[in-house]
Design an enzyme around this catalytic site. Structure first.
Site, PDB file in Angstrom:
ATOM      1  CG  ASP A  94      12.924   3.526  -4.594  1.00 51.54           C
ATOM      2  OD1 ASP A  94      12.285   4.456  -4.062  1.00 51.54           O
ATOM      3  OD2 ASP A  94      13.151   3.468  -5.816  1.00 51.54           O
ATOM      4  CB  ALA A  95       9.902   2.377   1.044  1.00 50.86           C
ATOM      5  CE  LYS A  96       9.752   6.436  -5.965  1.00 51.71           C
ATOM      6  NZ  LYS A  96      10.532   5.192  -6.144  1.00 51.71           N
ATOM      7  NE  ARG A  97       6.187   1.855   2.960  1.00 54.16           N
ATOM      8  CZ  ARG A  97       6.426   1.026   1.946  1.00 54.16           C
ATOM      9  NH1 ARG A  97       6.605   1.464   0.729  1.00 54.16           N
ATOM     10  NH2 ARG A  97       6.464  -0.285   2.151  1.00 54.16           N
TER      11      ARG A  97
ATOM     12  CG  ASP B  99       7.856   3.719  -7.421  1.00 49.97           C
ATOM     13  OD1 ASP B  99       8.464   4.097  -8.447  1.00 49.97           O
ATOM     14  OD2 ASP B  99       8.432   3.378  -6.384  1.00 49.97           O
TER      15      ASP B  99
END
Lengths: 271, 271
Positions: A94-97, B99
């Site tokens: 879960d890195a939201k890159r 996030d």
């Protein structure tokens, strides 16, 4: 992992639970702090206790980056442990890159190749060439933010763009991208009524659903509107499971919380 | 670093050049590959050669994460080296993070506190509570994606939302957030005509401008529309400077390229 393998795992375990490994040293049991790698020891105990009740683990990279080099080492050890001991588990970084194409390729290699996660979460704002590099790996998946579970989701995601909400435009547009069959979407559980809308646009894609438990979403409501013939949901719980107890019995109590969720899921799947 | 200190540095050096430290082991001179930490050795040489010609360094975290633990170590050593030797330099962690609130706080601490960057780039999609944690640090800055330099920018950023393009809504909305005086914006150089529009909404904020050089943007055009009384621009060049030569003279050639850009900037500032 193929989508079919994930579906098979869900059917076998009668669970679509994803456990978020968001490890905060201020919250884990004190007795672990003397270990050489407290984060990994914590994760290992949680994984050992819960792996037959969940189908996915999702470490959020922020919690590892926060501890610098040691944190990255804990992340490496955690994903290696899951891949070795429980290769049937679907793993999510879960890195939201997301960045320009050649840079996204670096991120994609880091998470999908070197660390060998099955999937990584990505942010949509930079569009097609920021996401496609994550879709180029066989049997790997990108999970794109669509409608998130936080308050700020209403700042932009639900704004009307070309006659429909931005999150719908994001999902629709992404379906035209190369290898879009490898796409899943993040949809927050706090807005169950939106699932019906999303299923009109993305009937088949898996949806990763945060916000059940600590953030207030209801599992029954999410399933009512979001479930498809292949279940099509990965429902995440982090704090409610992993911090069920702050004592020596933390893994045992995590197992009890995971079991509750699995049983609730089994009941819904049996209907 | 305060915004005033950044402005002062720009006036002293007659430069608003940011050098992107996007280090790819396939592109750096072969003789460095025998060093214990080739990435750091490369960065150190580039920094030693260019620090009086630029006001900012911007390592993109993807290039460091791609090398796992060793990459993070190189990033740590690079930022520590800049902070120790050249504390006047404005440092940017080009991480494009974002996030839910408590998780963004972990990222903010990692980059602004532990690694001690002056700023970090952030993604806007998750809204207010995903960005505000990055604005809570005194004399630190968040640089939010507004209009990026890649093709995918046209997928969502320029879509009309509430009667205006999404990137304008993003900038306008962000100005209402807590500590928004610590916000800067990423605006790609490939679309110089948009700068006039953006300056109507954000006359005072610094804009970080990628896309000059390798991505095809023109410095003169960007300055024509984007410069304000305090310059208000950080123009980034990565590949054109750091990979000016693949030989033993790489640092010397990087200096020559940086000098060309600085001289072009000085000329524009003198007008």
């Amino acid at each position: 992992m193929t989508t079919q393998q994930l579906i098979q795992q869900i059917r076998t375990k009668k669970s679509f639970l994803c456990i978020g490994l968001d490890v905060d040293l201020n919250k884990i049991p004190k007795h672990l702090l003397d270990a050489e790698d407290p984060i990994f020891e914590f994760n290992k105990a949680i994984i050992d206790a819960t792996h037959d009740l969940c189908v996915s683990y999702k470490p959020n990279t922020a919690f590892y980056e926060a501890y610098g080099l040691k944190g990255w080492q804990s992340l490496q050890k955690t994903i290696a442990y899951i891949n070795e001991k429980h290769p049937e588990i679907f793993t999510i970084a879960d890195a939201k890159r997301g960045d320009i194409g050649n840079t996204s390729t670096m991120y994609a290699k880091a998470f999908l190749e070197d660390l060998d996660f099955d999937s990584v979460t990505v942010a949509p704002y930079m569009g097609k060439d920021s996401v496609e590099p994550f879709l180029a790996f066989e049997n790997k998946h990108a999970i794109m933010l669509a409608l998130t579970s936080n308050e700020g989701a209403f700042d932009f995601q639900t704004k009307t763009t070309d006659g429909k909400e931005l999150y719908k435009t994001v999902i629709e547009t992404s379906k035209t991208w190369k290898n879009s069959e490898n796409l899943m979407y993040v949809v927050g559980a706090t807005k169950a009524e939106y699932f019906a809308e999303i299923r009109k646009i993305a009937p088949d894609n898996f949806l990763l659903v945060p916000g059940v438990g600590a953030q207030g979403g209801s599992l029954a409501e999410v399933c009512r509107y979001g479930m498809n013939a292949n279940v099509g949901l990965l429902v995440n719980s982090s704090r409610a499971v992993i911090y069920a107890s702050g004592g020596l019995d933390f893994a045992e109590k995590a197992k009890i919380e995971a079991l509750k969720l699995q049983q609730e899921m089994e009941e819904i799947m049996n209907k």
